[in-house]
Design a protein around this motif. Structure first.
Motif, PDB file in Angstrom:
ATOM      1  N   LEU A 146       0.784  -1.311  -0.174  1.00  0.00           N
ATOM      2  CA  LEU A 146      -0.109  -0.062   0.120  1.00  0.00           C
ATOM      3  C   LEU A 146       1.028   1.098   0.012  1.00  0.00           C
ATOM      4  N   ALA A 147       1.179   1.839  -0.965  1.00  0.00           N
ATOM      5  CA  ALA A 147       1.865   2.962  -1.254  1.00  0.00           C
ATOM      6  C   ALA A 147       1.047   4.268  -1.603  1.00  0.00           C
ATOM      7  N   GLY A 148       1.480   5.462  -1.348  1.00  0.00           N
ATOM      8  CA  GLY A 148       0.960   6.765  -1.595  1.00  0.00           C
ATOM      9  C   GLY A 148       1.156   7.467  -0.271  1.00  0.00           C
ATOM     10  N   TYR A 149       2.339   7.335   0.763  1.00  0.00           N
ATOM     11  CA  TYR A 149       2.472   8.340   1.684  1.00  0.00           C
ATOM     12  C   TYR A 149       3.326   9.293   1.121  1.00  0.00           C
ATOM     13  N   ASP A 150       3.413  10.423   1.768  1.00  0.00           N
ATOM     14  CA  ASP A 150       4.545  11.524   1.828  1.00  0.00           C
ATOM     15  C   ASP A 150       5.425  11.455   3.031  1.00  0.00           C
ATOM     16  N   GLY A 151       5.245  10.472   3.842  1.00  0.00           N
ATOM     17  CA  GLY A 151       6.018  10.310   5.317  1.00  0.00           C
ATOM     18  C   GLY A 151       6.242   8.964   5.414  1.00  0.00           C
ATOM     19  N   PHE A 152       6.971   8.455   6.519  1.00  0.00           N
ATOM     20  CA  PHE A 152       7.029   7.129   6.962  1.00  0.00           C
ATOM     21  C   PHE A 152       5.750   6.549   7.490  1.00  0.00           C
ATOM     22  N   LEU A 153       5.680   5.308   7.519  1.00  0.00           N
ATOM     23  CA  LEU A 153       4.396   4.675   7.904  1.00  0.00           C
ATOM     24  C   LEU A 153       4.577   4.644   9.626  1.00  0.00           C
ATOM     25  N   SER A 154       3.808   5.004  10.369  1.00  0.00           N
ATOM     26  CA  SER A 154       4.151   5.044  11.716  1.00  0.00           C
ATOM     27  C   SER A 154       3.302   4.199  12.681  1.00  0.00           C
ATOM     28  N   SER A 155       2.140   3.737  12.149  1.00  0.00           N
ATOM     29  CA  SER A 155       1.205   2.949  12.708  1.00  0.00           C
ATOM     30  C   SER A 155       0.376   2.244  11.698  1.00  0.00           C
ATOM     31  N   CYS A 156      -0.267   1.056  12.201  1.00  0.00           N
ATOM     32  CA  CYS A 156      -1.258   0.347  11.271  1.00  0.00           C
ATOM     33  C   CYS A 156      -2.065  -0.405  12.308  1.00  0.00           C
ATOM     34  N   ARG A 157      -3.260  -0.667  11.862  1.00  0.00           N
ATOM     35  CA  ARG A 157      -4.209  -1.560  12.668  1.00  0.00           C
ATOM     36  C   ARG A 157      -5.322  -2.050  11.542  1.00  0.00           C
ATOM     37  N   PHE A 158      -5.736  -3.420  11.794  1.00  0.00           N
ATOM     38  CA  PHE A 158      -6.618  -4.077  11.064  1.00  0.00           C
ATOM     39  C   PHE A 158      -8.179  -3.817  11.845  1.00  0.00           C
ATOM     40  N   LEU A 159      -8.878  -3.478  10.944  1.00  0.00           N
ATOM     41  CA  LEU A 159     -10.480  -3.398  11.461  1.00  0.00           C
ATOM     42  C   LEU A 159     -10.819  -4.792  11.341  1.00  0.00           C
ATOM     43  N   ASP A 160     -10.502  -5.451  10.244  1.00  0.00           N
ATOM     44  CA  ASP A 160     -10.790  -7.029   9.959  1.00  0.00           C
ATOM     45  C   ASP A 160      -9.785  -7.119   8.829  1.00  0.00           C
ATOM     46  N   ASP A 161     -10.149  -8.374   8.266  1.00  0.00           N
ATOM     47  CA  ASP A 161      -9.416  -8.809   7.160  1.00  0.00           C
ATOM     48  C   ASP A 161      -9.339  -8.218   5.767  1.00  0.00           C
ATOM     49  N   LYS A 162     -10.656  -7.371   5.778  1.00  0.00           N
ATOM     50  CA  LYS A 162     -10.531  -6.520   4.444  1.00  0.00           C
ATOM     51  C   LYS A 162     -10.250  -5.049   4.665  1.00  0.00           C
ATOM     52  N   THR A 163     -10.021  -4.746   5.985  1.00  0.00           N
ATOM     53  CA  THR A 163      -9.944  -3.077   5.920  1.00  0.00           C
ATOM     54  C   THR A 163      -8.780  -2.916   6.966  1.00  0.00           C
ATOM     55  N   LEU A 164      -7.782  -1.769   6.583  1.00  0.00           N
ATOM     56  CA  LEU A 164      -6.629  -1.345   7.427  1.00  0.00           C
ATOM     57  C   LEU A 164      -6.849  -0.232   7.510  1.00  0.00           C
ATOM     58  N   LEU A 165      -6.123   0.501   8.808  1.00  0.00           N
ATOM     59  CA  LEU A 165      -6.317   1.841   9.060  1.00  0.00           C
ATOM     60  C   LEU A 165      -4.728   2.110   9.169  1.00  0.00           C
ATOM     61  N   THR A 166      -4.095   3.278   8.712  1.00  0.00           N
ATOM     62  CA  THR A 166      -2.825   3.472   8.773  1.00  0.00           C
ATOM     63  C   THR A 166      -2.467   5.033   9.296  1.00  0.00           C
ATOM     64  N   GLY A 167      -1.407   5.187   9.903  1.00  0.00           N
ATOM     65  CA  GLY A 167      -1.270   6.649  10.289  1.00  0.00           C
ATOM     66  C   GLY A 167       0.309   6.690   9.794  1.00  0.00           C
ATOM     67  N   SER A 168       0.502   8.208   9.586  1.00  0.00           N
ATOM     68  CA  SER A 168       2.000   8.316   8.958  1.00  0.00           C
ATOM     69  C   SER A 168       2.635   9.662   9.429  1.00  0.00           C
ATOM     70  N   GLY A 169       3.737   9.662   8.846  1.00  0.00           N
ATOM     71  CA  GLY A 169       4.710  10.930   9.133  1.00  0.00           C
ATOM     72  C   GLY A 169       4.111  12.189   8.232  1.00  0.00           C
ATOM     73  N   ASP A 170       3.275  12.023   7.231  1.00  0.00           N
ATOM     74  CA  ASP A 170       2.715  13.104   6.560  1.00  0.00           C
ATOM     75  C   ASP A 170       1.472  13.613   7.100  1.00  0.00           C
ATOM     76  N   MET A 171       1.347  13.381   8.506  1.00  0.00           N
ATOM     77  CA  MET A 171       0.115  13.715   9.231  1.00  0.00           C
ATOM     78  C   MET A 171      -1.092  13.110   8.769  1.00  0.00           C
ATOM     79  N   LYS A 172      -1.223  12.352   8.177  1.00  0.00           N
ATOM     80  CA  LYS A 172      -2.271  11.779   7.417  1.00  0.00           C
ATOM     81  C   LYS A 172      -2.824  10.402   8.125  1.00  0.00           C
ATOM     82  N   ILE A 173      -4.275  10.017   8.021  1.00  0.00           N
ATOM     83  CA  ILE A 173      -4.808   8.840   8.225  1.00  0.00           C
ATOM     84  C   ILE A 173      -5.246   8.386   7.104  1.00  0.00           C
ATOM     85  N   CYS A 174      -5.257   7.270   6.684  1.00  0.00           N
ATOM     86  CA  CYS A 174      -5.594   6.454   5.507  1.00  0.00           C
ATOM     87  C   CYS A 174      -6.418   5.034   5.828  1.00  0.00           C
ATOM     88  N   MET A 175      -7.540   4.863   5.257  1.00  0.00           N
ATOM     89  CA  MET A 175      -8.281   3.535   5.295  1.00  0.00           C
ATOM     90  C   MET A 175      -8.093   2.865   4.075  1.00  0.00           C
TER      91      MET A 175
END
Length: 347
Positions: A146-175
């Motif tokens: 899963l690419a498309g960040y402008d900063g390092f990936l700092s955290s990730c958590r699965f909601l379930d097997d189909k959905t992932l939540l990520t936080g990154s050094g570019d101040m963003k949250i992505c699902m």
């Protein structure tokens, strides 16, 4: 960007500070009683006596992150040696060793089902592996990058097997939708690196901690914060939802841990170590929520009674900074990892 001496900028900063101080005053007026006063009649808990039940040896460089599977038996660790290791914490055996394309791993996550693990770091990418399928080399099969960040990936958590939540050094949250590999949500969440994510017990909300010294509460379905919590004076390195779903704990670089109550919209407890010279890298709560555990850069894990706000003891064993800890979902163990290259299971 205007210079720091710009009078208009100084005026705006002062206005912002006044608004913040007014908010704090309003909150404090609502806090009619302190947590430790309310809980003064509650009996003191016994000293927590955890010992190292298993020493998990296998990494040959600093171990930066650990996370339990939903079965409370398996956990995954990520290290700067460029490996993810899935462990059986009951036996201490390695279940799988997954070689990574980038050694700079900062965060790992185990899906609650135990079917997938994810990791990411300085490669500005989150990589997902299917634990139940092997590639030609025999390692777990990579299923998504899963690419498309402008900063390092700092955290990730699965909601379930189909959905992932990520936080990154570019101040963003992505699902992410893991079936298509596409982002379903992408927004700026903080005014600094998003460092930590914790999902609520019911999976409907989550909390984030950031380098901007604040924490925010989010609804899974919305891209704007429901609440913002202030109080820390340095980076919030870790957040952990309380098992009740009504509060969350934090661990910070400012040498304190705190408990924030969601309903009263403010901090209700401050936990400081006896020596007050160590910052906290990670935090976790016991199954009852009575104890908070914080991994520290003084090589120890500090424990407090959350209700009476008393330091309950420390876990000694690691020989370098404790980088991450994960409490087993069944509450029976806590696993820690460190720059000393070791992973310990305490029980």
């Amino acid at each position: 960007m205007p210079p720091k001496s710009d009078p208009e900028l100084q005026e705006l900063r002062k206005e912002l500070e006044d608004i913040y101080n007014n908010l704090k005053e309003s909150q404090e007026k609502q806090a009619d009683v302190k947590l430790q006063e309310t809980c003064s009649s509650v009996s003191d808990p016994p000293k927590v006596k955890l010992s190292t039940k298993k020493m998990l040896k296998g990494h040959i460089n600093k171990v930066n992150s650990v996370h339990y599977s939903g079965d409370s038996k398996h956990c995954v660790t990520g290290s700067l040696d460029g490996k993810l290791i899935i462990w059986d914490t009951f036996t201490g055996n390695k279940v799988q060793v997954i070689p990574l394309r980038s050694a700079w791993v900062m965060s790992v996550a185990f899906a609650p089902s135990g079917n997938f693990v994810a990791c990411g770091g300085m490669d500005n990418m989150c990589t997902v592996y299917d634990v139940n399928n092997r590639d030609t080399s025999g390692a777990a099969k990579m299923v998504r990058e899963l690419a498309g960040y402008d900063g390092f990936l700092s955290s990730c958590r699965f909601l379930d097997d189909k959905t992932l939540l990520t936080g990154s050094g570019d101040m963003k949250i992505c699902m992410w939708d893991l079936e298509t590999g596409r982002k379903t949500t992408d927004f700026q969440a903080h005014n600094g690196d998003v460092v930590s994510i914790s999902l609520s017990p019911d999976g409907k909300t989550y909390v984030t901690g950031s380098v901007d010294k604040s924490c925010r509460l989010w609804d899974i379905r919305e891209n704007k914060p429901k609440q913002t919590f202030f109080g820390h004076s340095a980076d919030v390195n870790s957040v952990c939802y309380h098992p009740s779903g009504q509060a969350f704990a934090t661990g910070s670089e400012d040498k304190s841990a705190r408990l924030f109550d969601i309903r009263s919209d403010q901090q209700i407890a401050l936990y400081e170590p006896p020596n007050k010279n160590s910052g906290f890298t990670s935090c976790g709560l016991s199954l009852s929520g009575r104890f908070i555990l914080c991994g520290s850069d003084d090589n120890e894990v500090h424990i407090w009674d959350t209700l009476k706000v008393q330091h309950n003891g420390t876990l000694h064993g690691h020989e370098n900074r404790v980088t991450s800890l994960s409490v087993a979902p069944n509450g029976m163990a806590v696993t820690t990892c460190s720059w000393d290259q070791h992973v310990r299971v305490w029980g």
